[in-house]
Design a protein around this motif. Structure first.
Motif, PDB file in Angstrom:
ATOM      1  N   HIS A  38       0.881  -0.825   0.042  1.00 17.66           N
ATOM      2  CA  HIS A  38       0.232  -0.579  -0.575  1.00 17.66           C
ATOM      3  C   HIS A  38       0.824   1.276  -0.140  1.00 17.66           C
ATOM      4  O   HIS A  38       0.677   2.489  -0.119  1.00 17.66           O
ATOM      5  CB  HIS A  38      -0.930   0.060   1.592  1.00 17.66           C
ATOM      6  CG  HIS A  38      -0.315  -0.008   2.244  1.00 17.66           C
ATOM      7  ND1 HIS A  38      -0.117  -1.222   3.089  1.00 17.66           N
ATOM      8  CD2 HIS A  38      -0.013   0.570   3.062  1.00 17.66           C
ATOM      9  CE1 HIS A  38       1.115  -1.258   3.952  1.00 17.66           C
ATOM     10  NE2 HIS A  38       0.960   0.461   4.108  1.00 17.66           N
ATOM     11  N   ARG A  41       0.342   3.367  -2.758  1.00 24.53           N
ATOM     12  CA  ARG A  41      -0.504   4.541  -3.624  1.00 24.53           C
ATOM     13  C   ARG A  41      -0.906   5.695  -2.298  1.00 24.53           C
ATOM     14  O   ARG A  41      -1.227   6.592  -2.700  1.00 24.53           O
ATOM     15  CB  ARG A  41      -2.122   3.370  -3.077  1.00 24.53           C
ATOM     16  CG  ARG A  41      -2.224   2.304  -4.427  1.00 24.53           C
ATOM     17  CD  ARG A  41      -3.351   1.556  -3.817  1.00 24.53           C
ATOM     18  NE  ARG A  41      -3.632   0.726  -2.642  1.00 24.53           N
ATOM     19  CZ  ARG A  41      -3.007  -0.020  -1.973  1.00 24.53           C
ATOM     20  NH1 ARG A  41      -2.950  -0.723  -3.284  1.00 24.53           N
ATOM     21  NH2 ARG A  41      -3.068  -0.710  -1.292  1.00 24.53           N
ATOM     22  N   ARG A  42       0.007   5.689  -1.403  1.00 22.62           N
ATOM     23  CA  ARG A  42      -0.089   6.195  -0.018  1.00 22.62           C
ATOM     24  C   ARG A  42       0.623   7.095  -0.353  1.00 22.62           C
ATOM     25  O   ARG A  42       0.328   8.243  -0.471  1.00 22.62           O
ATOM     26  CB  ARG A  42      -0.015   5.865   1.139  1.00 22.62           C
ATOM     27  CG  ARG A  42      -1.037   4.636   2.032  1.00 22.62           C
ATOM     28  CD  ARG A  42      -0.390   4.412   3.742  1.00 22.62           C
ATOM     29  NE  ARG A  42      -1.808   4.042   3.730  1.00 22.62           N
ATOM     30  CZ  ARG A  42      -1.443   2.918   5.457  1.00 22.62           C
ATOM     31  NH1 ARG A  42      -0.644   2.913   5.894  1.00 22.62           N
ATOM     32  NH2 ARG A  42      -2.155   2.461   5.264  1.00 22.62           N
ATOM     33  N   ARG A  44       1.465   8.197  -3.566  1.00 27.51           N
ATOM     34  CA  ARG A  44       0.964   8.641  -4.643  1.00 27.51           C
ATOM     35  C   ARG A  44      -0.844  10.284  -4.523  1.00 27.51           C
ATOM     36  O   ARG A  44      -0.635  10.985  -4.740  1.00 27.51           O
ATOM     37  CB  ARG A  44       0.478   8.567  -5.282  1.00 27.51           C
ATOM     38  CG  ARG A  44      -0.326   8.632  -6.951  1.00 27.51           C
ATOM     39  CD  ARG A  44      -1.291   7.944  -8.053  1.00 27.51           C
ATOM     40  NE  ARG A  44      -1.443   7.014  -7.247  1.00 27.51           N
ATOM     41  CZ  ARG A  44      -2.035   5.131  -8.164  1.00 27.51           C
ATOM     42  NH1 ARG A  44      -0.708   5.341  -9.524  1.00 27.51           N
ATOM     43  NH2 ARG A  44      -2.421   4.291  -7.600  1.00 27.51           N
ATOM     44  N   THR A  45      -0.980   9.433  -3.105  1.00 28.69           N
ATOM     45  CA  THR A  45      -2.034   9.961  -2.407  1.00 28.69           C
ATOM     46  C   THR A  45      -1.072  11.460  -1.647  1.00 28.69           C
ATOM     47  O   THR A  45      -1.958  12.645  -1.627  1.00 28.69           O
ATOM     48  CB  THR A  45      -3.051   9.303  -1.237  1.00 28.69           C
ATOM     49  OG1 THR A  45      -4.038   8.342  -2.545  1.00 28.69           O
ATOM     50  CG2 THR A  45      -4.420  10.594  -1.276  1.00 28.69           C
ATOM     51  N   ALA A  46      -0.540  11.022  -0.617  1.00 29.74           N
ATOM     52  CA  ALA A  46       0.300  11.859  -0.200  1.00 29.74           C
ATOM     53  C   ALA A  46       0.585  12.801  -1.451  1.00 29.74           C
ATOM     54  O   ALA A  46       0.419  14.060  -1.031  1.00 29.74           O
ATOM     55  CB  ALA A  46       1.616  11.714   1.165  1.00 29.74           C
ATOM     56  N   GLU A  48      -0.532  14.095  -4.607  1.00 30.06           N
ATOM     57  CA  GLU A  48      -1.499  14.846  -5.094  1.00 30.06           C
ATOM     58  C   GLU A  48      -2.079  15.484  -3.925  1.00 30.06           C
ATOM     59  O   GLU A  48      -2.313  16.994  -4.193  1.00 30.06           O
ATOM     60  CB  GLU A  48      -2.734  13.948  -4.972  1.00 30.06           C
ATOM     61  CG  GLU A  48      -2.649  12.996  -6.742  1.00 30.06           C
ATOM     62  CD  GLU A  48      -1.376  13.690  -7.733  1.00 30.06           C
ATOM     63  OE1 GLU A  48      -2.150  14.965  -7.677  1.00 30.06           O
ATOM     64  OE2 GLU A  48      -0.672  13.191  -8.602  1.00 30.06           O
ATOM     65  N   ASP A  49      -1.849  15.034  -2.965  1.00 34.58           N
ATOM     66  CA  ASP A  49      -2.924  16.376  -1.779  1.00 34.58           C
ATOM     67  C   ASP A  49      -2.266  17.460  -1.406  1.00 34.58           C
ATOM     68  O   ASP A  49      -1.990  18.194  -1.113  1.00 34.58           O
ATOM     69  CB  ASP A  49      -2.691  15.497  -0.312  1.00 34.58           C
ATOM     70  CG  ASP A  49      -4.128  14.421   0.061  1.00 34.58           C
ATOM     71  OD1 ASP A  49      -4.662  14.780  -1.266  1.00 34.58           O
ATOM     72  OD2 ASP A  49      -3.802  13.396   0.481  1.00 34.58           O
TER      73      ASP A  49
END
Length: 94
Positions: A38, A41-42, A44-46, A48-49
């Motif tokens: 995971h 994914r985390r 990439r999310t961080a 983008e945030d």
């Protein structure tokens, strides 16, 4: 001269063979993929945030290039395995 195999991307079995050939006795080889997979994914999310903040600090071009790299790494992470290998030198009692 012998070919030196790449160990950057390998299989569990190949890593065990390499350790054995180097004189290690493998005591355990635990698949930890379900705990680590995971992270891509985390990440990439961080990213983008924080995209606006990063763009302000580093510029559009840098953030676009980095964003593509982060996305590619996250995608690759979905297909990789992770193993923790415990081994000792020599394989004898000791």
């Amino acid at each position: 001269m012998e070919e030196v195999p790449s160990v950057h991307v390998s299989t569990r079995q190949r890593l065990l063979e390499l350790l054995g050939a180097a004189g290690f006795e493998v005591l355990d080889a635990a698949d930890i993929g379900r705990y680590t997979r995971h992270s891509g994914r985390r990440g990439r999310t961080a990213f983008e945030d924080r995209r606006q903040e990063l763009t302000a600090a580093y510029g559009v071009e840098t953030v676009e290039l980095t964003g593509r790299l982060v996305a590619q790494l996250a995608e690759a992470d979905e297909h990789l395995g992770y193993v923790v290998i415990t081994a000792r030198v020599g394989g004898g009692a000791g």
